[in-house]
Design an enzyme around this catalytic site. Structure first.
Site, PDB file in Angstrom:
ATOM      1  N   SER A 101       0.830  -1.195   0.000  1.00 35.33           N
ATOM      2  CA  SER A 101       0.000   0.000   0.000  1.00 35.33           C
ATOM      3  C   SER A 101       0.876   1.262   0.000  1.00 35.33           C
ATOM      4  O   SER A 101       1.685   1.446  -0.906  1.00 35.33           O
ATOM      5  CB  SER A 101      -0.975  -0.037   1.181  1.00 35.33           C
ATOM      6  OG  SER A 101      -1.960   0.958   1.049  1.00 35.33           O
ATOM      7  N   ASP A 108     -10.114  -3.691  -5.410  1.00 35.56           N
ATOM      8  CA  ASP A 108      -9.329  -2.621  -4.779  1.00 35.56           C
ATOM      9  C   ASP A 108      -9.435  -1.371  -5.637  1.00 35.56           C
ATOM     10  O   ASP A 108      -9.168  -1.431  -6.846  1.00 35.56           O
ATOM     11  CB  ASP A 108      -7.868  -3.075  -4.674  1.00 35.56           C
ATOM     12  CG  ASP A 108      -6.956  -2.050  -4.013  1.00 35.56           C
ATOM     13  OD1 ASP A 108      -7.441  -0.979  -3.600  1.00 35.56           O
ATOM     14  OD2 ASP A 108      -5.750  -2.325  -3.903  1.00 35.56           O
ATOM     15  N   HIS A 119      -8.120  -4.678  -1.060  1.00 36.94           N
ATOM     16  CA  HIS A 119      -6.927  -3.953  -0.638  1.00 36.94           C
ATOM     17  C   HIS A 119      -6.507  -4.426   0.757  1.00 36.94           C
ATOM     18  O   HIS A 119      -7.340  -4.578   1.647  1.00 36.94           O
ATOM     19  CB  HIS A 119      -7.194  -2.448  -0.611  1.00 36.94           C
ATOM     20  CG  HIS A 119      -5.975  -1.628  -0.361  1.00 36.94           C
ATOM     21  ND1 HIS A 119      -5.100  -1.294  -1.356  1.00 36.94           N
ATOM     22  CD2 HIS A 119      -5.465  -1.088   0.788  1.00 36.94           C
ATOM     23  CE1 HIS A 119      -4.117  -0.575  -0.845  1.00 36.94           C
ATOM     24  NE2 HIS A 119      -4.310  -0.444   0.449  1.00 36.94           N
TER      25      HIS A 119
END
Length: 320
Positions: free
Chosen positions: A153, A251, A281
């Site tokens: 991320s 995501d 995600h």
């Protein structure tokens, strides 16, 4: 395919966002309360907390040694958390699994967080640790072959930016970059990528939440037009290290990760892109207890070992 049923159960139990302002201290405390006790964590040969000197100051790190060996590949791991959350503890399980599956000595970075630390403090911490690892190969029993940088991320953002900083500094020692569902474009125009609309709601990370979650970083000196902030905006991607990019089907950030893979490939960089079907995600950090998502660590190991299909920006389902 539809979201994995185990993920769906957990998403269904989450409270709906109430629109109240985000409280970093309270959110960090909530994360810390969920960290499992040491005795419940994956055992490794050795885990050491220390600090390393960098040009930006002393940076806390946690070094994971998977087994006793004469030498190791080195992997610098950068945790996610929208630049203001996450810690060595919250992502300890990710670093342990990376060490176990890759056989690398993993160096997890406890970089400074927004909003307390203004841009580029966190990025400089990560880059400083990466350079420290390269310069202390003897101390770390480096095998002279693998020096990788990885992140999930926002940590994937820092990993990509650090790899680019190394190239700009003339440091060519990084052998691989590994980006798990990376946040690479901090311009949150919802029309920029189809996945921002396709996966806007109901999958944990929501498109409407991207701006407020990243505001602690963007309001503190980080300009989305700066390629150090949005690595996908870098004009020249040639000469960057080979990349493994894992994305999640459900995501909002899926398409920017996959586009970055295509851009790297077009610039002559070896790239392996895998889309994990049924995932959302954060699946590496949150759902790696599911075998089909734990596969991410094994895919990483194959990539580092050179056994993956690193021939171009090919998208697979990640569950093979």
């Amino acid at each position: 395919m539809t979201i994995h049923p185990e993920i769906a159960k957990i998403l269904a139990a989450l409270p709906a966002p109430d629109g109240s302002p985000l409280d970093p201290a309270a959110m960090r405390a909530g994360e810390a309360a969920q960290v499992p006790p040491l005795e419940d964590r994956l055992p490794l040969h050795a885990v050491e907390d220390t600090t390393v000197p960098t040009p930006s100051g002393a940076v806390p790190v946690r070094i994971y040694t998977p087994a006793e060996a004469e030498s190791y590949g080195l992997l610098v791991y950068i945790h996610g958390g929208a630049f203001f959350l996450g810690s060595l503890d919250t992502h300890d399980h990710v670093a342990r699994s990376l060490a176990k599956e890759t056989g690398c000595r993993v160096i997890s970075v406890g970089y400074r967080l927004a909003p307390e630390a203004a841009f580029p403090a966190g990025l400089e911490d990560c880059y400083g640790v990466l350079r420290w690892a390269a310069e202390h190969g003897d101390q770390l029993q480096w095998n002279g072959r693998t020096l990788a940088v990885a992140g999930d991320s926002s940590g994937g953002n820092f990993a990509a930016a650090a790899a680019a900083m190394a190239k700009d500094d003339g440091f060519t020692g990084i052998t691989h970059q590994i980006l798990f569902y990376p946040s690479l474009d901090l311009d949150f125009d919802v029309d920029r990528y189809a996945s921002l609309r396709e996966n806007a709601e109901g999958y944990g990370l929501e498109t409407a939440g991207l701006a407020p979650f990243n505001a602690f970083y963007l309001d503190n000196g980080a300009d989305p037009a700066d390629p150090r902030v949005s690595p996908i905006k870098r004009a020249d991607l040639t000469g960057l290290p080979p990349a493994l990019i894992l994305t999640a089907e459900h995501d909002p950030l899926r398409d920017e990760g996959e586009l970055y893979g295509k851009l790297l490939a077009a610039a002559g960089v070896q790239v392996q892109v895998s889309r994990y079907e049924g995932a959302n995600h954060g699946f590496v950090a949150n759902f790696s207890w599911l075998p089909e998502f734990y596969q991410a660590f094994r895919e990483t190991a194959g990539f580092l070992a050179g056994t993956g299909a690193v021939t171009g920006a090919a998208t697979g389902n990640g569950q093979a």
